[in-house]
Design a protein around this motif. Structure first.
Motif, PDB file in Angstrom:
ATOM      1  N   TYR A   1      42.776  28.518  39.142  1.00  0.00           N
ATOM      2  CA  TYR A   1      42.646  29.919  38.749  1.00  0.00           C
ATOM      3  C   TYR A   1      43.556  30.796  39.591  1.00  0.00           C
ATOM      4  O   TYR A   1      44.012  30.404  40.661  1.00  0.00           O
ATOM      5  CB  TYR A   1      41.193  30.408  38.850  1.00  0.00           C
ATOM      6  CG  TYR A   1      40.705  30.619  40.255  1.00  0.00           C
ATOM      7  CD1 TYR A   1      40.957  31.817  40.929  1.00  0.00           C
ATOM      8  CD2 TYR A   1      39.983  29.650  40.916  1.00  0.00           C
ATOM      9  CE1 TYR A   1      40.509  32.016  42.225  1.00  0.00           C
ATOM     10  CE2 TYR A   1      39.526  29.831  42.202  1.00  0.00           C
ATOM     11  CZ  TYR A   1      39.791  31.024  42.858  1.00  0.00           C
ATOM     12  OH  TYR A   1      39.358  31.215  44.144  1.00  0.00           O
TER      13      TYR A   1
ATOM     14  N   SER B   1      43.840  35.157  40.767  1.00  0.00           N
ATOM     15  CA  SER B   1      43.161  36.447  40.793  1.00  0.00           C
ATOM     16  C   SER B   1      43.960  37.392  41.696  1.00  0.00           C
ATOM     17  O   SER B   1      44.878  36.962  42.402  1.00  0.00           O
ATOM     18  CB  SER B   1      41.729  36.302  41.305  1.00  0.00           C
ATOM     19  OG  SER B   1      41.721  35.881  42.651  1.00  0.00           O
ATOM     20  N   ARG B   2      43.591  38.665  41.662  1.00  0.00           N
ATOM     21  CA  ARG B   2      44.232  39.662  42.506  1.00  0.00           C
ATOM     22  C   ARG B   2      43.212  40.142  43.529  1.00  0.00           C
ATOM     23  O   ARG B   2      42.054  40.377  43.189  1.00  0.00           O
ATOM     24  CB  ARG B   2      44.730  40.833  41.672  1.00  0.00           C
ATOM     25  CG  ARG B   2      45.347  41.939  42.509  1.00  0.00           C
ATOM     26  CD  ARG B   2      46.271  42.837  41.745  1.00  0.00           C
ATOM     27  NE  ARG B   2      47.498  42.222  41.287  1.00  0.00           N
ATOM     28  CZ  ARG B   2      48.549  41.940  42.067  1.00  0.00           C
ATOM     29  NH1 ARG B   2      48.506  42.166  43.355  1.00  0.00           N
ATOM     30  NH2 ARG B   2      49.640  41.417  41.551  1.00  0.00           N
TER      31      ARG B   2
ATOM     32  N   GLN C   1      47.740  38.361  45.738  1.00  0.00           N
ATOM     33  CA  GLN C   1      47.168  37.485  44.716  1.00  0.00           C
ATOM     34  C   GLN C   1      46.714  36.158  45.321  1.00  0.00           C
ATOM     35  O   GLN C   1      47.280  35.695  46.307  1.00  0.00           O
ATOM     36  CB  GLN C   1      48.199  37.187  43.629  1.00  0.00           C
ATOM     37  CG  GLN C   1      48.658  38.425  42.883  1.00  0.00           C
ATOM     38  CD  GLN C   1      49.681  38.071  41.842  1.00  0.00           C
ATOM     39  OE1 GLN C   1      49.317  37.608  40.764  1.00  0.00           O
ATOM     40  NE2 GLN C   1      50.940  38.266  42.158  1.00  0.00           N
TER      41      GLN C   1
ATOM     42  N   SER D   1      33.565  33.771  40.747  1.00  0.00           N
ATOM     43  CA  SER D   1      33.703  34.805  39.712  1.00  0.00           C
ATOM     44  C   SER D   1      32.953  36.087  40.074  1.00  0.00           C
ATOM     45  O   SER D   1      33.299  37.155  39.577  1.00  0.00           O
ATOM     46  CB  SER D   1      33.229  34.280  38.361  1.00  0.00           C
ATOM     47  OG  SER D   1      31.825  34.135  38.334  1.00  0.00           O
TER      48      SER D   1
ATOM     49  N   HIS E   1      37.963  39.899  45.105  1.00  0.00           N
ATOM     50  CA  HIS E   1      39.078  39.770  44.178  1.00  0.00           C
ATOM     51  C   HIS E   1      38.668  40.228  42.793  1.00  0.00           C
ATOM     52  O   HIS E   1      37.494  40.432  42.499  1.00  0.00           O
ATOM     53  CB  HIS E   1      39.646  38.351  44.171  1.00  0.00           C
ATOM     54  CG  HIS E   1      38.719  37.311  43.652  1.00  0.00           C
ATOM     55  ND1 HIS E   1      39.166  36.190  43.042  1.00  0.00           N
ATOM     56  CD2 HIS E   1      37.364  37.230  43.620  1.00  0.00           C
ATOM     57  CE1 HIS E   1      38.127  35.444  42.672  1.00  0.00           C
ATOM     58  NE2 HIS E   1      37.042  36.057  43.025  1.00  0.00           N
ATOM     59  N   LYS E   2      39.671  40.425  41.935  1.00  0.00           N
ATOM     60  CA  LYS E   2      39.433  40.892  40.560  1.00  0.00           C
ATOM     61  C   LYS E   2      40.464  40.236  39.655  1.00  0.00           C
ATOM     62  O   LYS E   2      41.407  39.598  40.118  1.00  0.00           O
ATOM     63  CB  LYS E   2      39.540  42.416  40.496  1.00  0.00           C
ATOM     64  CG  LYS E   2      40.864  42.952  40.988  1.00  0.00           C
ATOM     65  CD  LYS E   2      40.855  44.464  41.101  1.00  0.00           C
ATOM     66  CE  LYS E   2      42.191  44.922  41.700  1.00  0.00           C
ATOM     67  NZ  LYS E   2      42.220  46.338  41.929  1.00  0.00           N
ATOM     68  N   GLY E   3      40.279  40.391  38.362  1.00  0.00           N
ATOM     69  CA  GLY E   3      41.228  39.832  37.411  1.00  0.00           C
ATOM     70  C   GLY E   3      41.285  38.315  37.435  1.00  0.00           C
ATOM     71  O   GLY E   3      42.342  37.716  37.254  1.00  0.00           O
ATOM     72  N   LEU E   4      40.148  37.698  37.641  1.00  0.00           N
ATOM     73  CA  LEU E   4      40.073  36.240  37.708  1.00  0.00           C
ATOM     74  C   LEU E   4      40.508  35.637  36.368  1.00  0.00           C
ATOM     75  O   LEU E   4      39.996  36.005  35.317  1.00  0.00           O
ATOM     76  CB  LEU E   4      38.641  35.821  38.032  1.00  0.00           C
ATOM     77  CG  LEU E   4      38.363  34.355  38.248  1.00  0.00           C
ATOM     78  CD1 LEU E   4      39.022  33.862  39.533  1.00  0.00           C
ATOM     79  CD2 LEU E   4      36.861  34.117  38.311  1.00  0.00           C
ATOM     80  N   THR E   5      41.483  34.739  36.418  1.00  0.00           N
ATOM     81  CA  THR E   5      41.994  34.083  35.219  1.00  0.00           C
ATOM     82  C   THR E   5      41.999  32.572  35.444  1.00  0.00           C
ATOM     83  O   THR E   5      42.685  32.086  36.337  1.00  0.00           O
ATOM     84  CB  THR E   5      43.431  34.554  34.906  1.00  0.00           C
ATOM     85  OG1 THR E   5      43.427  35.973  34.752  1.00  0.00           O
ATOM     86  CG2 THR E   5      43.952  33.900  33.645  1.00  0.00           C
TER      87      THR E   5
END
Length: 140
Positions: free
Chosen positions: A6, A8-9, A45, A65, A70-74
């Motif tokens: 994964y 994330s930012r 990131q 999660s 952090h945010k924008g977990l992909t």
């Protein structure tokens, strides 16, 4: 055996102390669950690769999660693997310059990987590129 990759930012810029704390936590939790992997941080990131039993990875990913750091977990990959690539690392870690992080993850956008969910070869390429960044030997 399974792996999750994964990106994330960071919710805010991470200091060396912040990163050391995250790394200590990850190593302790991963050792308890027999999870191996690598974490890279650069240009605000994160990119992480986790390997282990699916149930253990799912539990850790659920915690990740909800982490407010952090945010924008992909999620880039979530699949079966034949063997571990980081068997000697409860959590390898590397801080990267913005240029190095771009080189690691910038050649393909996470949304492009999501569109290829049925074919995760791009995510596997990220794994091997990350291994090279850490100076680890690739398996044939």
């Amino acid at each position: 055996m399974h792996h999750i990759i994964y990106m994330s930012r960071a919710a805010h810029p991470m200091s060396d102390n912040d990163l050391e704390f995250i790394l200590r936590q990850a190593r302790l939790n991963n050792e308890q669950r027999n999870i191996t992997g690598a974490l890279a941080y650069g240009d605000g990131q994160f990119m992480q690769i986790m390997e282990g039993e699916k149930a253990d990875l799912d539990a850790v990913y659920e915690v990740v999660s909800r982490d407010p750091r952090h945010k924008g977990l992909t999620k880039l990959a979530d699949k079966e693997i034949s063997q571990r690539s980081f068997s000697d690392w409860s959590m390898a870690f590397q801080t990267l310059s913005p240029e190095q992080f771009y080189e690691l993850a910038g050649y393909t956008a996470p949304n492009e990987l999501n569109e290829q969910a049925h074919n995760l070869s791009a995510a596997d390429n990220l794994l091997f590129q990350m291994m090279n960044t850490f100076g680890l030997t690739q398996r044939a």
